[in-house]
Structure formats: structure tokens, C-alpha cells
Design a protein around this motif. Structure first.
Motif, PDB file in Angstrom:
ATOM      1  N   VAL A  60     -14.325  -7.920  23.948  1.00  0.00           N
ATOM      2  CA  VAL A  60     -14.724  -7.096  23.516  1.00  0.00           C
ATOM      3  C   VAL A  60     -14.154  -5.632  22.501  1.00  0.00           C
ATOM      4  O   VAL A  60     -13.163  -6.409  22.041  1.00  0.00           O
ATOM      5  N   GLN A  61     -14.891  -5.397  21.593  1.00  0.00           N
ATOM      6  CA  GLN A  61     -14.291  -4.928  19.850  1.00  0.00           C
ATOM      7  C   GLN A  61     -14.015  -3.507  20.209  1.00  0.00           C
ATOM      8  O   GLN A  61     -15.429  -2.456  20.127  1.00  0.00           O
ATOM      9  N   VAL A  62     -12.813  -2.622  19.798  1.00  0.00           N
ATOM     10  CA  VAL A  62     -12.770  -1.375  19.832  1.00  0.00           C
ATOM     11  C   VAL A  62     -12.443  -0.703  18.690  1.00  0.00           C
ATOM     12  O   VAL A  62     -11.650  -0.801  17.737  1.00  0.00           O
ATOM     13  N   VAL A  63     -13.429   0.267  17.093  1.00  0.00           N
ATOM     14  CA  VAL A  63     -13.495   0.906  17.063  1.00  0.00           C
ATOM     15  C   VAL A  63     -13.282   1.762  16.994  1.00  0.00           C
ATOM     16  O   VAL A  63     -13.676   3.030  17.111  1.00  0.00           O
ATOM     17  N   VAL A  64     -11.721   2.714  15.672  1.00  0.00           N
ATOM     18  CA  VAL A  64     -12.055   4.025  15.942  1.00  0.00           C
ATOM     19  C   VAL A  64     -11.461   4.106  14.231  1.00  0.00           C
ATOM     20  O   VAL A  64     -10.780   3.731  13.521  1.00  0.00           O
ATOM     21  N   THR A  65     -11.859   5.540  14.246  1.00  0.00           N
ATOM     22  CA  THR A  65     -12.318   6.603  12.701  1.00  0.00           C
ATOM     23  C   THR A  65     -11.780   7.499  12.768  1.00  0.00           C
ATOM     24  O   THR A  65     -12.297   8.547  13.425  1.00  0.00           O
ATOM     25  N   PRO A  66     -10.137   8.230  12.012  1.00  0.00           N
ATOM     26  CA  PRO A  66     -10.331   9.245  11.745  1.00  0.00           C
ATOM     27  C   PRO A  66     -11.158  10.146  11.182  1.00  0.00           C
ATOM     28  O   PRO A  66     -11.558   9.371   9.964  1.00  0.00           O
ATOM     29  N   ASN A  67     -11.043  11.163  11.145  1.00  0.00           N
ATOM     30  CA  ASN A  67     -12.047  12.297   9.931  1.00  0.00           C
ATOM     31  C   ASN A  67     -10.785  12.410   9.026  1.00  0.00           C
ATOM     32  O   ASN A  67      -9.427  12.208   9.150  1.00  0.00           O
ATOM     33  N   THR A  68     -11.754  12.281   7.706  1.00  0.00           N
ATOM     34  CA  THR A  68     -10.786  12.892   7.241  1.00  0.00           C
ATOM     35  C   THR A  68      -9.308  13.209   6.957  1.00  0.00           C
ATOM     36  O   THR A  68      -9.938  14.631   7.931  1.00  0.00           O
ATOM     37  N   GLY A  69      -8.485  13.200   6.052  1.00  0.00           N
ATOM     38  CA  GLY A  69      -7.226  13.886   6.912  1.00  0.00           C
ATOM     39  C   GLY A  69      -6.171  13.914   7.945  1.00  0.00           C
ATOM     40  O   GLY A  69      -5.372  14.453   7.891  1.00  0.00           O
ATOM     41  N   TYR A  70      -7.116  12.995   8.687  1.00  0.00           N
ATOM     42  CA  TYR A  70      -6.254  12.390  10.173  1.00  0.00           C
ATOM     43  C   TYR A  70      -6.270  11.278  10.128  1.00  0.00           C
ATOM     44  O   TYR A  70      -6.489  10.442   9.483  1.00  0.00           O
ATOM     45  N   GLN A  71      -4.961  10.608  10.825  1.00  0.00           N
ATOM     46  CA  GLN A  71      -4.372   9.400  11.069  1.00  0.00           C
ATOM     47  C   GLN A  71      -4.272   8.892  12.527  1.00  0.00           C
ATOM     48  O   GLN A  71      -4.313  10.260  13.634  1.00  0.00           O
ATOM     49  N   VAL A  72      -4.496   8.145  13.350  1.00  0.00           N
ATOM     50  CA  VAL A  72      -4.325   7.798  14.452  1.00  0.00           C
ATOM     51  C   VAL A  72      -2.956   7.999  15.058  1.00  0.00           C
ATOM     52  O   VAL A  72      -1.485   7.681  14.633  1.00  0.00           O
ATOM     53  N   LYS A  73      -2.545   9.185  16.134  1.00  0.00           N
ATOM     54  CA  LYS A  73      -0.702   9.210  16.513  1.00  0.00           C
ATOM     55  C   LYS A  73      -0.706   8.115  17.899  1.00  0.00           C
ATOM     56  O   LYS A  73       0.140   7.794  17.886  1.00  0.00           O
ATOM     57  N   SER A  74      -1.957   8.066  18.664  1.00  0.00           N
ATOM     58  CA  SER A  74      -2.019   7.588  19.833  1.00  0.00           C
ATOM     59  C   SER A  74      -2.692   6.261  19.556  1.00  0.00           C
ATOM     60  O   SER A  74      -4.045   6.786  19.542  1.00  0.00           O
ATOM     61  N   PHE A  75      -2.763   4.977  20.591  1.00  0.00           N
ATOM     62  CA  PHE A  75      -4.635   4.521  21.044  1.00  0.00           C
ATOM     63  C   PHE A  75      -3.785   3.865  22.277  1.00  0.00           C
ATOM     64  O   PHE A  75      -2.737   2.895  22.052  1.00  0.00           O
ATOM     65  N   ILE A  76      -4.022   3.787  23.561  1.00  0.00           N
ATOM     66  CA  ILE A  76      -3.877   3.292  24.818  1.00  0.00           C
ATOM     67  C   ILE A  76      -5.134   2.659  25.661  1.00  0.00           C
ATOM     68  O   ILE A  76      -5.752   3.333  25.686  1.00  0.00           O
TER      69      ILE A  76
END
Length: 161
Positions: A60-76
Motif C-alpha cells: 500500500v502506498q500513502v501520498v501526503v501533500t501539504p498545502n503551500t507554506g506547510y510541512q508535515v509535523k507528524s506522520f503516524i
């Protein structure tokens, strides 16, 4: 003829030997992979993309995309922090899985040079979207000649105070 009971493991079936032989010859038993669910939170300031279910052993592949100006804080994943590689994470499914992601504003470091004949005062860091105030103080007899931000001329935006 003596009847004996035979037990088969996994969804136990009890039947006489004659019944089992007859039924197995008529209708072969088929097995299928178990399907597992994949649930996610609904994050603010970005998105998470993954299938809703997959069969045992599937990748299974998960794709995470932050909006402009944001970054990933946590991925659980199932309560354990995981690392994303270029916004993606893959795993082999073997149980129902819960995935959560949280985003935060990017913090930018602000750096300045030390000009001759005056000073610059500004905060060291600011988050995406923040308004930053820069204060210039020149010594007597001098004024700001140039002011650029990331190579863009911003002198016209200076307000005299």
C-alpha cells in the motif's frame, strides 16, 4: 460401515468421512485473501491519499501533500511515527490500519547583512504568511540606497517613520 467425524481447521467443519469425501469431490474449497481497511484522519492544511482497503500481503502506498507554506509535523501509522520519503510511505498490509498526518506552517529563518552606516532590526524567524517588520536606522547624513528580499527590489515598499 463406521462413521467417523473429521474436523478441518479454519472455519471448522464437522461431518462424516463419507460426507466430506463426497462434498470435496463435488465442490472444491477456495480460499481468498483477507481484505483489510485503511482509515485516515482528515488533516487541515494538506491531504492524505491512500486506498480504503487492500488484501493481505498487498503493498500500500500513502501520498501526503501539504498545502503551500506547510510541512508535515507528524506522520503516524498504527500509533508509531514513520518517515515519509518525498511525501510517500509504503507498507505491506497484514491488518486493519490507521494512518494520521498533521501539518504545520513552515518556519523561515531571516538573515540580514550588516550594512555600513546604519543598522537593520528584524526577527530571526517567521512562519509562512506572517507579516515581518524590518526597521532600518541610518546614521546622520545617510539614507537607505537599496533594499532587496530574495533578490527582489523592495525599496519602494519602505515606509519612512
Amino acid at each position: 460401515m463406521e462413521k467417523r467425524v473429521v474436523s478441518l481447521r479454519v472455519n471448522t467443519l464437522k461431518a462424516t468421512v463419507e460426507e466430506v469425501c463426497i462434498e470435496l469431490n463435488k465442490n472444491n474449497i477456495e480460499f481468498e485473501k483477507i481484505s483489510y481497511s485503511i482509515s485516515t484522519n482528515e488533516p487541515e492544511n494538506g491531504s492524505i491519499s491512500v486506498v480504503e482497503s487492500a488484501k493481505y500481503g498487498d503493498t500500500v502506498q500513502v501520498v501526503v501533500t501539504p498545502n503551500t507554506g506547510y510541512q508535515v509535523k507528524s506522520f503516524i501509522v498504527d500509533g508509531t511515527a514513520k518517515e515519509l520519503v518525498e511525501g510517500k510511505y509504503s507498507f505491506v498490509i497484514g491488518k486493519n490500519t490507521e494512518i494520521a498526518v498533521e501539518f504545520e506552517k513552515i518556519t523561515y529563518r531571516i538573515s540580514t547583512n550588516t550594512p555600513q552606516n546604519g543598522t537593520i532590526s528584524v526577527v530571526d524567524n517567521a512562519k509562512y504568511g506572517d507579516t515581518v517588520e524590518v526597521t532600518f536606522t541610518s546614521i546622520v547624513g545617510y539614507q537607505v540606497a537599496t533594499f532587496t528580499v530574495n533578490g527582489i527590489d523592495k525599496k519602494a515598499e519602505i515606509e519612512n517613520g
